[in-house]
Design an enzyme around this catalytic site. Structure first.
Site, PDB file in Angstrom:
ATOM      1  N   GLU A 127       4.707   3.328 -27.934  1.00 19.22           N
ATOM      2  CA  GLU A 127       5.619   2.262 -27.545  1.00 19.22           C
ATOM      3  C   GLU A 127       4.828   1.180 -26.805  1.00 19.22           C
ATOM      4  OE1 GLU A 127       8.944   3.353 -25.032  1.00 19.22           O
ATOM      5  OE2 GLU A 127       9.863   1.404 -25.296  1.00 19.22           O
ATOM      6  N   GLY A 267       4.722   5.216 -16.370  1.00 24.13           N
ATOM      7  CA  GLY A 267       5.148   6.472 -15.766  1.00 24.13           C
ATOM      8  C   GLY A 267       5.136   7.622 -16.752  1.00 24.13           C
ATOM      9  N   ALA A 268       5.810   7.436 -17.884  1.00 26.16           N
ATOM     10  CA  ALA A 268       5.906   8.506 -18.864  1.00 26.16           C
ATOM     11  C   ALA A 268       6.485   7.946 -20.150  1.00 26.16           C
ATOM     12  CB  ALA A 268       6.797   9.634 -18.344  1.00 26.16           C
ATOM     13  N   MET A 269       6.463   8.776 -21.210  1.00 26.56           N
ATOM     14  CA  MET A 269       6.917   8.306 -22.522  1.00 26.56           C
ATOM     15  C   MET A 269       7.709   9.389 -23.234  1.00 26.56           C
ATOM     16  SD  MET A 269       7.044   5.869 -24.667  1.00 26.56           S
ATOM     17  CE  MET A 269       8.057   6.107 -26.125  1.00 26.56           C
ATOM     18  N   GLU A 270       8.858   8.985 -23.790  1.00 23.53           N
ATOM     19  CA  GLU A 270       9.860   9.911 -24.305  1.00 23.53           C
ATOM     20  C   GLU A 270       9.665  10.343 -25.760  1.00 23.53           C
ATOM     21  OE1 GLU A 270      10.394   6.605 -23.590  1.00 23.53           O
ATOM     22  OE2 GLU A 270      11.791   5.682 -24.983  1.00 23.53           O
ATOM     23  N   ASN A 271       8.447  10.365 -26.292  1.00 27.91           N
ATOM     24  CA  ASN A 271       8.219  10.785 -27.672  1.00 27.91           C
ATOM     25  C   ASN A 271       9.045  12.019 -28.019  1.00 27.91           C
ATOM     26  OD1 ASN A 271       5.845   8.975 -27.499  1.00 27.91           O
ATOM     27  ND2 ASN A 271       5.065  10.630 -26.220  1.00 27.91           N
ATOM     28  N   HIS A 303      14.680  11.156 -16.684  1.00 33.88           N
ATOM     29  CA  HIS A 303      14.726   9.917 -17.477  1.00 33.88           C
ATOM     30  C   HIS A 303      14.204  10.147 -18.897  1.00 33.88           C
ATOM     31  CE1 HIS A 303      14.422   5.465 -17.975  1.00 33.88           C
ATOM     32  NE2 HIS A 303      13.411   5.800 -18.765  1.00 33.88           N
ATOM     33  N   GLU A 304      13.019  10.726 -18.995  1.00 36.79           N
ATOM     34  CA  GLU A 304      12.429  10.915 -20.330  1.00 36.79           C
ATOM     35  C   GLU A 304      13.251  11.920 -21.129  1.00 36.79           C
ATOM     36  OE1 GLU A 304      10.387   8.660 -20.868  1.00 36.79           O
ATOM     37  OE2 GLU A 304       9.914   8.189 -18.781  1.00 36.79           O
ATOM     38  N   GLU A 326      16.697   1.547 -22.166  1.00 36.59           N
ATOM     39  CA  GLU A 326      16.129   1.680 -20.820  1.00 36.59           C
ATOM     40  C   GLU A 326      17.176   1.524 -19.712  1.00 36.59           C
ATOM     41  OE1 GLU A 326      13.585   3.134 -20.444  1.00 36.59           O
ATOM     42  OE2 GLU A 326      12.401   2.818 -22.251  1.00 36.59           O
TER      43      GLU A 326
HETATM   44  N1  TRP Z   1       9.682   4.115 -22.740  1.00 34.08           N
HETATM   45  C1  TRP Z   1       8.976   4.498 -21.552  1.00 34.08           C
HETATM   46  C2  TRP Z   1      10.044   4.837 -20.511  1.00 34.08           C
HETATM   47  O1  TRP Z   1      10.609   4.026 -19.882  1.00 34.08           O
HETATM   48  C3  TRP Z   1       8.090   3.484 -20.960  1.00 34.08           C
HETATM   49  C4  TRP Z   1       7.012   2.875 -21.763  1.00 34.08           C
HETATM   50  C5  TRP Z   1       7.069   1.789 -22.517  1.00 34.08           C
HETATM   51  C6  TRP Z   1       5.655   3.214 -21.747  1.00 34.08           C
HETATM   52  N2  TRP Z   1       5.843   1.415 -22.977  1.00 34.08           N
HETATM   53  C7  TRP Z   1       4.969   2.260 -22.496  1.00 34.08           C
HETATM   54  C8  TRP Z   1       4.972   4.230 -21.156  1.00 34.08           C
HETATM   55  C9  TRP Z   1       3.588   2.281 -22.620  1.00 34.08           C
HETATM   56  C10 TRP Z   1       3.588   4.254 -21.298  1.00 34.08           C
HETATM   57  C11 TRP Z   1       2.906   3.283 -22.004  1.00 34.08           C
HETATM   58  O2  TRP Z   1      10.413   5.920 -20.346  1.00 34.08           O
HETATM   59 ZN    ZN Z   2      12.672   4.772 -20.322  1.00 30.95          ZN
END
Ligand code: TRP
Ligand code: ZN
Length: 873
Positions: A127, A267-271, A303-304, A326
Site C-alpha cells: 500500500e 505503524g502497520a499494514m493490514e495485508n 486496527h489492522e 481508514e
Molecule cells: N493501511 C495502513 C494502516 O493504516 C497504513 C499504511 C498505508 C502503510 N501505507 C503504508 C503502512 C505504507 C506501511 C507502509 O493500517
Molecule cells: Zn488503517
C-alpha cells in the site's frame, strides 16, 4: 512511455479499468540481487471498460525480462516494456493469460516499498502503490484478484516462507533451497498482497470464532524476541472477540499471522491474513515498554485486524476513498479501546491528538478534505485528516442517526458490499437507508476542509424560565476552498445548575441531549430552566469543531466541578489553564490566578477515584495547543515561558499535596499494563512533573530515586523525561546509565534518542547532530529517524523553531539526505513545517527560506516536492 511531468490525479477523472485480472500466480524466487518474479495473470476485458483499449500495466523501477501471451512470446512491436510500465497495444478481446518475468534486488530497496530487506527477513509493503515495484500490474484498488503465491528461497537463510491466505504446499529443493505455496481464496486488490521470507521465530495460539471455527494465530518475530509477544497476542484475541460482539464480524481464514519487522515506514499494514507490523507496535515487556506503548500496541493490533472487514472484504474503489477504510477503521479501534479501558479517558486522549495533529493540519497550507479530490502523491494523504477526522465523521454519523440505525447501517454495508471496491457514497447510502433520512448535507464533511467554528451565545430569562442558546457556524477558507456551505453539526449539550444537570424541554418536548445545527445560525429556546445555568456544550466532543463560547472563569470552575460529562469537566480545566497561559504569554509579569491553583488543590483530594482521568486533568495544555490558540505571530519561547509559569505556580503551591498523592498511589503490587495500573502510574507521574515545577531539591531527589529504582519502563522513562525536560544536572548521569542499560535494545534506545531531542535548551540542536553520528543511530531506519529527528522537529517547539533559523536549516539538510533513500519518510519530516506561516516574522522568514531552498533542490522526490509545493503555495 510515461511522461516525467507530475500530473495530479483527480477524483473527477475516475474511470473503471479497461481490463480485469481474475487470478494472479506469483512465483518469487529469492536470490539476492537476482531475485526472480514470474507473474501469471488471467486477464479479461472489463465489460464496463473501453473495448479495444491498450492494456497499460503500472511498474516502478522494474527490470523487465520477458513476457508471454497464452504461452507464446508476443511480437516486439505489439508491446512496450519499461521500468515504469508495460503496455500491450492491442490485447486480445477475450480472456487471456499474460505471463511477465521481472528481476529485483530487495537489498537495495531503501524506500521500504515493494519487496525489501529488513534485519530479520525479506518482506513486502504494497500500500498504496508498492505492488508495481514487484511486478507489472493494474495496481489500483478496484482490480480484485485471487492470489496464489509460490516463494522459493535458501532454506538456511529463510526457513520461514509466508504469504496471504492458507499454505497449500511446501517442500525441499536441490541446492539447499525450499519452497512454499500459499493460496488466498478472497479476491483482493494488489495493495493487500504480502509475502515474508526469513529466519523468524514465532509464538502461536488459537481462537475459536463465534460460529466455532478454529483459527490459528501466529506472531513472527526476530529469534529471541518471542517473550515480548504476549500482550500483542492477547490484544489480538480480544480484538477478534470484540469485532464479533460489537459488529457481528467473524474472521474468515484458517490462519491469521502477524510479522514484526524493524524497518517500516508506518505503524502497520493490514495485508490479508498476514499483517506486517513495525516491531515497535508488537514487542513489549514491562522492562522495555511504557504504558503508552502497551496502549498503542492494543490499538494498532485491533486496527489492522478490523481492516479485515473494513478495508479488505470491502475495499476502496480508488485512493480518494481512503477514509472509507481508514476513518472507519480508526473509529472501530477507538471504540474497541473505549470498551477495553475507560471511555471518557480514551475520548480525551483521542481529542487531544485530533486537535494537535488534525486541527493543525486543517489550519495550515496542507489542509485537505477527508476525501481529497486531487493528489500528486497518494503517500502524502495518509494524514490526520483522512484517519482521525475521518473517524470523527463516522462518530458524528452515529450520533445523528442513533446507535440502532448506525449498527443496522453497518450490517447493511457488510451485506450489500462484501467483496466489492466501493465509494463513500455507497457507504453513506446504507445509513441514509437505515436512518431514514437524507444525508446530502452530511456529505459536506467529506468534501469541505477546514475546522468549523461554532460560536455559542446564551441568555437566561428568569421570568420566562427559558434559556436562549444561539449557535452560529463559520468555516474558514482553506486551500482551493475560499467559501463554504453550512454543515450539519451534532452538538451534545446540557445546562448545569447548582446541583447538576437541569431537566430541559425543547420545542415542547423533553430534550434528548443533542441538537443538529444545519443552518449558519440558529437559536434554541430551552424551557423549564429555573435557575441561571452554565451551558455545557459539545459534550463528548460531539463534532470536530472549534467551540467559541463566552464562559467566564467562574463558569469554567462550575463545569470542572459539577458537569455530568467527564469530557467537558476535563475541557473546562483545560480551557481555564489555556486562558491562564495565554495571559502569562501576553503579560509575563502578572502573577498566576490563585483560584485555579486552589481548584486543582481541591481536585487533588479526590483524584484517586479515577486516576487516569485525574492524570489527564493535571496535564497542562501543550505548547502546540497554546500556539494554535494564538494562531498568528507565534513566539514559541514566550509560550514555553508562559506554560512554565503556570507549572511553577502549581508546583510551588501544591508540591506537598502532589507528592503525598504520589506516595499514596505507590506500590500496588507487581507491574501490570492494565488500564487501572496505567492510570495510577500516569497520575503519579503527572503529579511528579507538576511538583517538579517548584524547583525544590527534595522533589528532584524523588525523581532521581524513581529513575534509579523503577521496576518498569513507564516509571523509569517518566523520570528520565522529567529530568531532561527540567534541564537539571541529574539529567546527564541518568541519560548515561539509561544508555548503558539498554544499549542492545533499539526500541528502548529510541526513547533515549527522543528524550534528548526534546530537551528545551539551546544545546539540543548540536546534541541532535552529534547523536546522528552515534552508533545507535541509523539514517536508514525510520524508527531511529522519527525518534531523533522527528521528535526534535515536531516535539521540541522552542529548539526546532530557533529564532536564528538553524532548526529549519537542519531539517532541510536532513530531508535532502533522506529523500534520496526514502522519500515517504522524508516527506513526513517536512510536514513539521506545516504551521510555518503562523510563526512571528523572523522565524517565519527563516522557515520560508528553508522551504524555498528545498523547492529549488535538484531531483527532489515527488513526495517531498508535493509537500514543499503545497506548503509554499
Ligand atoms: N493501511 C495502513 C494502516 O493504516 C497504513 C499504511 C498505508 C502503510 N501505507 C503504508 C503502512 C505504507 C506501511 C507502509 O493500517
Ligand atoms: Zn488503517
Amino acid at each position: 512511455m510515461r511522461s516525467d511531468i507530475v500530473r495530479p490525479v483527480r477524483l473527477a477523472d475516475y474511470r473503471p479499468p479497461d481490463y480485469l485480472v481474475d487470478t494472479v500466480h506469483l512465483d518469487i524466487a529469492l536470490d539476492g540481487a537476482a531475485t526472480r518474479v514470474v507473474a501469471t495473470l488471467a486477464v479479461r476485458p472489463n465489460p464496463k471498460g473501453r473495448s479495444g483499449a491498450a492494456l497499460e500495466l503500472d511498474g516502478d523501477a522494474l527490470t523487465f525480462v520477458r513476457a508471454e501471451i497464452d504461452g507464446a512470446a508476443p511480437a516486439p512491436e505489439t508491446y512496450a516494456a519499461a521500468s515504469d510500465g508495460f503496455t500491450l497495444h492491442r490485447p486480445p478481446q477475450r480472456p487471456f493469460v499474460l505471463t511477465i518475468e521481472t528481476r529485483l534486488d530487495p537489498a537495495s530497496n531503501t524506500q521500504l516499498m515493494g519487496l525489501y530487506r529488513t534485519a530479520s527477513c525479506t518482506c513486502t509493503q504494497c500500500e498504496a502503490e508498492g505492488f508495481r515495484r514487484i511486478t507489472y500490474f493494474l495496481d489500483r484498488p478496484d482490480v480484485l484478484a485471487v492470489y496464489t503465491t509460490r516463494i522459493e528461497a535458501d532454506k538456511a537463510e529463510a526457513p520461514v516462507l509466508l504469504a496471504n491466505g492458507n499454505r497449500i504446499e511446501a517442500g525441499d529443493l536441490p541446492g539447499g533451497r525450499h519452497y512454499a505455496v500459499w493460496h488466498d481464496p478472497f479476491p483482493k486488490p494488489s495493495y493487500l498482497f504480502a509475502m515474508v521470507a526469513g529466519d523468524l521465530a514465532h509464538v502461536a495460539d488459537e481462537f475459536v470464532t463465534a460460529s466455532g471455527r478454529r483459527v490459528r494465530l501466529e506472531i513472527h518475530v526476530e529469534p529471541g524476541k518471542e517473550g515480548r509477544c504476549a500482550y500483542a497476542m492477547d490484544a489480538l484475541k480480544r480484538s477478534m472477540r470484540w469485532d464479533e460482539e460489537a459488529f457481528g464480524r467473524e474472521y474468515d481464514l484458517d490462519v491469521f499471522m502477524i510479522v514484526a519487522v524493524s524497518d517500516f515506514n508506518m505503524g502497520a499494514m493490514e495485508n490479508k491474513g498476514l499483517n506486517v507490523f513495525n516491531d515497535k507496535y508488537v514487542l513489549a515487556s514491562p522492562e522495555t515498554a511504557t504504558d503508552l506503548d502497551y496502549a498503542n500496541i492494543e490499538a494498532i493490533i485491533a486496527h489492522e485486524y478490523f481492516h479485515n472487514w473494513t478495508g479488505n472484504r470491502i475495499t476502496c474503489r480508488d485512493w480518494f476513498q481512503l477514509c472509507l477504510k481508514e476513518g472507519l477503521t480508526v473509529f472501530r479501534d477507538q471504540e474497541f479501546s473505549s470498551d477495553q479501558r475507560s471511555r471518557a479517558v480514551k475520548r480525551i486522549i483521542d481529542v487531544r491528538n485530533l486537535r494537535s495533529q488534525q486541527f493543525a493540519e486543517d489550519a495550515g497550507p496542507l489542509a485537505h478534505p477527508v476525501r481529497p479530490e486531487l493528489y500528486n502523491e497518494i503517500n502524502n494523504f495518509y494524514t490526520a485528516t483522512v484517519y482521525e477526522k475521518g473517524a470523527e465523521v463516522v462518530r458524528m454519523l452515529k450520533a445523528l442517526i442513533g446507535d440502532a440505525a448506525f449498527r443496522a447501517g453497518m450490517d447493511l454495508y457488510f451485506r450489500r458490499h462484501d467483496g466489492e471496491a466501493v465509494t463513500i457514497e455507497d457507504f453513506i447510502a446504507c445509513f441514509a437507508e437505515t436512518g431514514g433520512r437524507d444525508l446530502g448535507q452530511f456529505m459536506l464533511w467529506y468534501r469541505q476542509s477546514g475546522t468549523p467554528e461554532v460560536k455559542a451565545t446564551g441568555q437566561w430569562d428568569a421570568k420566562t424560565r427559558t434559556y436562549r442558546l444561539e449557535l452560529a457556524q463559520t468555516i474558514p477558507p482553506t486551500p482551493g476552498q475560499p467559501s463554504k456551505e453550512p454543515m450539519v453539526i451534532p452538538v451534545r449539550l446540557g445546562l448545569v445548575g447548582a446541583s447538576g444537570d437541569l431537566p430541559l424541554r425543547l420545542a415542547g418536548r423533553p430534550f434528548d441531549g443533542i441538537v443538529a445545527l444545519t443552518e449558519p445560525s440558529r437559536t434554541y429556546v430551552f424551557e423549564g430552566v429555573r435557575e441561571r445555568p452554565v451551558p455545557s456544550l459539545l459534550r463528548g466532543f460531539s463534532a470536530p469543531v472549534k467551540l467559541v463560547h463566552e464562559l467566564e472563569e467562574a463558569d469554567l470552575l462550575t463545569l470542572f466541578e459539577r458537569d455530568s460529562d467527564p469530557f467537558n469537566r476535563w475541557q473546562a480545566a483545560q480551557s481555564y489553564a489555556t486562558g491562564l497561559i495565554l495571559r502569562a504569554v501576553r503579560k509575563p509579569d502578572l502573577p498566576i490566578d490563585a483560584r485555579f491553583v486552589a481548584a486543582i488543590g481541591t481536585f487533588l483530594d479526590d483524584a484517586r477515584r479515577d486516576p487516569a482521568f485525574a492524570a489527564l486533568t493535571l496535564t497542562l495544555p501543550s505548547e502546540t495547543d497554546i500556539a494554535r490558540e494564538i494562531g498568528v505571530n507565534v513566539d514559541p519561547d514566550a509560550i514555553f515561558a508562559g506554560r512554565q509559569a503556570l507549572r511553577g505556580a502549581i508546583g510551588r503551591a501544591l508540591h506537598g499535596q502532589l507528592m503525598r498523592l504520589r506516595e499514596e498511589l505507590a506500590g500496588a503490587g507487581p507491574y501490570s499494563p492494565d488500564a487501572a495500573g496505567a492510570g495510577r502510574r500516569a497520575l503519579r507521574n503527572a503529579a511528579l512533573y507538576l511538583a517538579c515545577g517548584s524547583g525544590r531539591a527534595e522533589v528532584l531527589a524523588a525523581v532521581a530515586r524513581q529513575f534509579a529504582a523503577a521496576d518498569n519502563m513507564t516509571d523509569r522513562h517518566a523520570a528520565l523525561s522529567i529530568l531532561t525536560l527540567s534541564d537539571v544536572p541529574e539529567a546527564e548521569p541518568a541519560l548515561q546509565s539509561f544508555y548503558e542499560r539498554y544499549r542492545d535494545d533499539p526500541l528502548v534506545i529510541d526513547k533515549w534518542l527522543m528524550v534528548q531531542a526534546q530537551i528545551p535548551t539551546t544545546g539540543t540542536l548540536d546534541r541532535v547532530k552529534r547523536l546522528m553520528g552515534h552508533p545507535a543511530f541509523s539514517i536508514g531506519n525510520p524508527n531511529r529517524v522519527r525518534a531523533l529527528i522527528g521528535a526534535f522537529c515536531s516535539g521540541n517547539p522552542t529548539q526546532f523553531n530557533r529564532a536564528d533559523g538553524e532548526g529549519f536549516r537542519f531539517l532541510a539538510a536532513v530531508v535532502l539526505d533522506i529523500d534520496g533513500k526514502n522519500p515517504q519518510l522524508a516527506a513526513r519530516l517536512v510536514s513539521a513545517l506545516r504551521s510555518w506561516r503562523s510563526l512571528e516574522p523572523v522565524r517565519r522568514e527563516h522557515a520560508g527560506a528553508a522551504l524555498r531552498g528545498l523547492a529549488e533542490a535538484p531531483s527532489l522526490s515527488r513526495d517531498v516536492s508535493d509537500i514543499v509545493g503545497r506548503a509554499l503555495a
